[in-house]
Write a protein that holds these residues in place. Sequence first.
Motif: not given
Length: 354
Positions: A162-176
């Motif tokens: 249905l949809g996906r991230t266009l850039d970072d994954a959610a976990g990556e968003a937390f890690d960065k």
Amino acid sequence: MIKQVLAIETSCDDTSVAVVSDRGWVKSVVSANQDLVHSPFGGIVPEIASRNHSIHLLPLVDKALEKAKLTWNDIDAIVVTSRPGLLGSLLVGVITAKSLALAKNLPFIGVNHLEAHLLAPFLRDETYEPPVDFSYPYVALAVSGGHTQLYLVEGLGKYRVLGRTLDDAAGEAFDKFAKTIGLGFPGGPLVDKYSSGGNIKAYSFPRPLINEDNFDFSFSGLKSSAVRTVDSLDKKPDEKNHEKERADLCASYQEAVVDVLISKLSKAIEQQGVRNATITGGVSANSRLRKRAEELARKLGIEIVIPPLRYCTDNAAMVGYAGLLRLQNGESSGADLRPEARSRPDDFLSGDSR
Ligand code: KG4
Ligand code: ZN
């Protein structure tokens, strides 16, 4: 009839082996986590990951059988994650699975790691089983360090993106973000921890794509906004005695990520008209996401299953179950099975089913 499999997962940095039998019953699952070896580098180093898989995999195979109190005679087939993931890491799993299958004269099958995440709610053991009425079709939010996707799961092999991230994954968003404020790796659990007691409204971070009429995500703008906010602060959150700033920053940032995830999940559930949903992947450990998912389920009068963390983070039990279903469906892989960095085009259906 194939009733019991030994499964191997090495697609990223976790080495995991499981024995899974009929109806998703997990007889054993043993894993070696590599967080500590990658932590000094602030992220996963592919060469180190594959080397560690080589070291840990065979001892874990023995351990999984031992823990399940079984021998090779009790195993009907071997399942391995063959895609998507880090090529070098996948290669260790695929070669080992093929060699064991040859040595033990067993059939084997390579499965898609994401398919395995999507089927994880069906696993069962002494302390977990899916709710009795949990069934297809359901909406699945897969959120990890490498993935952020929304699917409609219509049945075995019928996973509509249905949809996906266009850039970072959610976990990556937390890690960065965690890195930006001087926390360790992986940062998600630390942001979750330090958010406790923080004010979710202290900082106003953007909620990218939240009002767009689609199910895509984008987290890179949120991360950049957080970097700018932190740069502009007089009191840096990584300094001592500034716990309040850190808690407020973490809580506000976490709320922004969770708001987007819950909003898209909610819209997908309503649009698809399903009675069931699931959240899977490492980020599903997030306490705020879990709380908001519970509230959403109550509000919509539906079931949102978040399997126990041992089946949400990368694990071989979910891989075993996906492979078992496919083997029981008459499928198997041949000697030409190769690791693939990406999913195959026909692994997923695209778009809306309506
Ligand atoms: O599924 P997983 O173990 O590995 C893969 O990435 O495939 O997910 C790991 C990710 C990391 O980015 C980690 O920071 C995040 O999940 N994570 C969390 C929490 N626990 C793990 N993110 C937010 N809150 C948490 N409690
Ligand atoms: Zn995963």
